[in-house]
Scaffold this active site. Structure first.
Site, mmCIF file in Angstrom:
data_model
loop_
_atom_site.group_PDB
_atom_site.id
_atom_site.type_symbol
_atom_site.label_atom_id
_atom_site.label_comp_id
_atom_site.label_asym_id
_atom_site.label_seq_id
_atom_site.Cartn_x
_atom_site.Cartn_y
_atom_site.Cartn_z
ATOM 1 N N THR A 1 0.677 15.383 6.667
ATOM 2 C CA THR A 1 1.655 14.687 5.808
ATOM 3 C C THR A 1 2.362 15.698 4.924
ATOM 4 O O THR A 1 1.740 16.656 4.448
ATOM 5 C CB THR A 1 1.003 13.581 4.950
ATOM 6 O OG1 THR A 1 2.006 12.987 4.110
ATOM 7 C CG2 THR A 1 -0.157 14.076 4.101
ATOM 8 N N SER A 2 3.664 15.441 4.699
ATOM 9 C CA SER A 2 4.414 16.338 3.812
ATOM 10 C C SER A 2 4.067 16.062 2.354
ATOM 11 O O SER A 2 4.418 16.847 1.475
ATOM 12 C CB SER A 2 5.923 16.162 4.035
ATOM 13 O OG SER A 2 6.272 14.797 3.852
ATOM 14 N N HIS B 1 1.573 1.907 5.329
ATOM 15 C CA HIS B 1 3.000 1.622 5.536
ATOM 16 C C HIS B 1 3.224 0.594 6.643
ATOM 17 O O HIS B 1 4.279 0.571 7.274
ATOM 18 C CB HIS B 1 3.761 2.918 5.812
ATOM 19 C CG HIS B 1 3.800 3.834 4.621
ATOM 20 N ND1 HIS B 1 4.105 5.179 4.704
ATOM 21 C CD2 HIS B 1 3.556 3.586 3.301
ATOM 22 C CE1 HIS B 1 4.055 5.708 3.489
ATOM 23 N NE2 HIS B 1 3.716 4.774 2.626
ATOM 24 N N CYS C 1 9.831 -16.406 6.287
ATOM 25 C CA CYS C 1 8.598 -17.134 5.923
ATOM 26 C C CYS C 1 7.358 -16.249 6.054
ATOM 27 O O CYS C 1 6.261 -16.701 5.723
ATOM 28 C CB CYS C 1 8.452 -18.406 6.755
ATOM 29 S SG CYS C 1 7.947 -18.123 8.468
ATOM 30 N N ASP D 1 1.951 3.646 13.850
ATOM 31 C CA ASP D 1 1.540 3.530 15.253
ATOM 32 C C ASP D 1 0.094 3.057 15.349
ATOM 33 O O ASP D 1 -0.591 2.871 14.339
ATOM 34 C CB ASP D 1 1.766 4.861 15.995
ATOM 35 C CG ASP D 1 0.897 5.990 15.443
ATOM 36 O OD1 ASP D 1 -0.338 5.817 15.367
ATOM 37 O OD2 ASP D 1 1.448 7.051 15.080
#
Ligand code: BJW
Ligand code: ZN
Length: 269
Positions: free
Chosen positions: A197-198, A121, A132, A106
């Site tokens: 974060t895990s 990511h 392309c 996001d």
């Protein structure tokens, strides 16, 4: 250490750090209303099969399904707003060396005013041609409830290939420049804040260990323990919107609300 002293100790470490690196995950955006992936009840992977939506194989098998799902995700993010934690990070970075590496796709950090955010990511709105790789202009994003179950992706103006979301799927390499920058930042920071974060997805989850080997202090901000918790110097069992303003001298003092729940290595929260 008593909880209040513990919180002060962490805040003191943060105040004295010469170079802070923040590594964020989906929990950073949760209080903005963007779902996490692995939350037991409302995580995306509790409701959707990642293999059918977030892999190159899924895209090859059914691009219309994958495109519609990402359009729905874009709609959710467009509706969301940055929270006090995003703003505290942006404010702090204006005053001192603080860098931001995120696994999130996001744009909430940018909308809060952060610059130079490293997106490991990819980015939800950075569409590109699947053939392309040329970038594709913005697409019209409907309201979340108006996104169809399937939608044929737009076509590339240059080669006619299908346009894909600018994110990193399982089995794809991370963008090289972003991952190189993140590794350099991890090796150079003296304190890393690991937020929301895990710690289960590689290679991002290796960054705190790299920082630790280089001598950094690791501080986790997460209401729940995760894969990286055993490696932390300090774990704050608080949410991102609660902890970051309090830790970075922002808008609210969490001690005043009696909220901090501290866990130290080897001590149950
Ligand atoms: C709060 C909160 C609040 C809640 N405040 N906190 C076996 C072993 C090791 C590795 C592998 C393996 N098998 C396969 C792999 C590799 C694979 C991997 O790691 N898989 C594991 C899952 C096993 N990795 C990859 O494939 C990566 N690529 C790769 O390795 O390439 C190698 C290669 C080299 C050369 C050529 C080819 C290949 C790519 C990984 C891409 C990940 N993609 C996703 C989807 C992105 C697009 C999209 O958005 O759809 O990225 S998956 C998903 O997980 C997303 C996230 O960024 C990522 C991490 O999740 P995150 O952020 O940690 O979220 P959650 O939900 O897990 O956790 C949320 C946390 O927040 C929880 O802890 C909560 O408690 C907390 N929280 N509210 C603070 N208010
Ligand atoms: Zn193209």
């Amino acid at each position: 250490m008593a909880p209040a002293e513990g919180f002060e100790a962490i805040r003191g470490r943060v105040a004295k750090a010469a170079r802070i690196l923040v590594l964020g995950g989906a929990g950073m955006s949760a209080e903005s209303g963007v779902p996490t992936f692995r939350g037991a009840r409302d995580g995306l992977w509790a409701r959707f099969d990642p293999g059918a939506l977030a892999t190159p194989e899924a895209w090859a098998a059914d691009p219309a399904l994958v495109w519609a799902w990402y359009l729905w995700r874009m709609a959710l993010v467009r509706r969301a707003c940055p929270h006090a934690g995003h703003r505290a990070l942006a404010e702090a970075a204006r005053l001192r060396p603080l860098e931001l590496v995120t696994q999130n796709v996001d744009d909430l950090h940018e909308r809060a005013g952060s610059t130079g955010v490293v997106h490991l990511h990819g980015e939800l709105f950075a569409h590109r041609c699947a053939d392309c790789a040329r970038p594709h202009a913005e697409v019209a994003i409907p309201a979340p409830g108006a996104v169809p179950q399937r939608l044929e992706p737009p076509r590339c103006a240059h080669c006619g290939g299908r346009v894909r979301p600018g994110v990193v799927w399982f089995g794809e390499p991370l963008p090289e420049a972003a991952f190189d920058a993140a590794r350099r930042m991890a090796a150079a920071c003296d304190l890393m804040l690991v937020v929301g974060t895990s710690g289960l997805v590689q290679p991002a989850a290796g960054l705190p260990l790299l920082a630790r080997r280089a001598g950094a202090c690791l501080v986790e901000v997460n209401p729940e323990p995760g894969g990286l918790s055993p490696h932390m110097d300090f774990s704050l069992r608080m949410t991102a919107a609660e902890a970051l303003p309090a830790l970075l001298g922002g808008t609210r003092d969490a001690r005043a609300s009696g909220r901090p729940r501290l866990a130290f290595p080897g001590v149950a929260p």
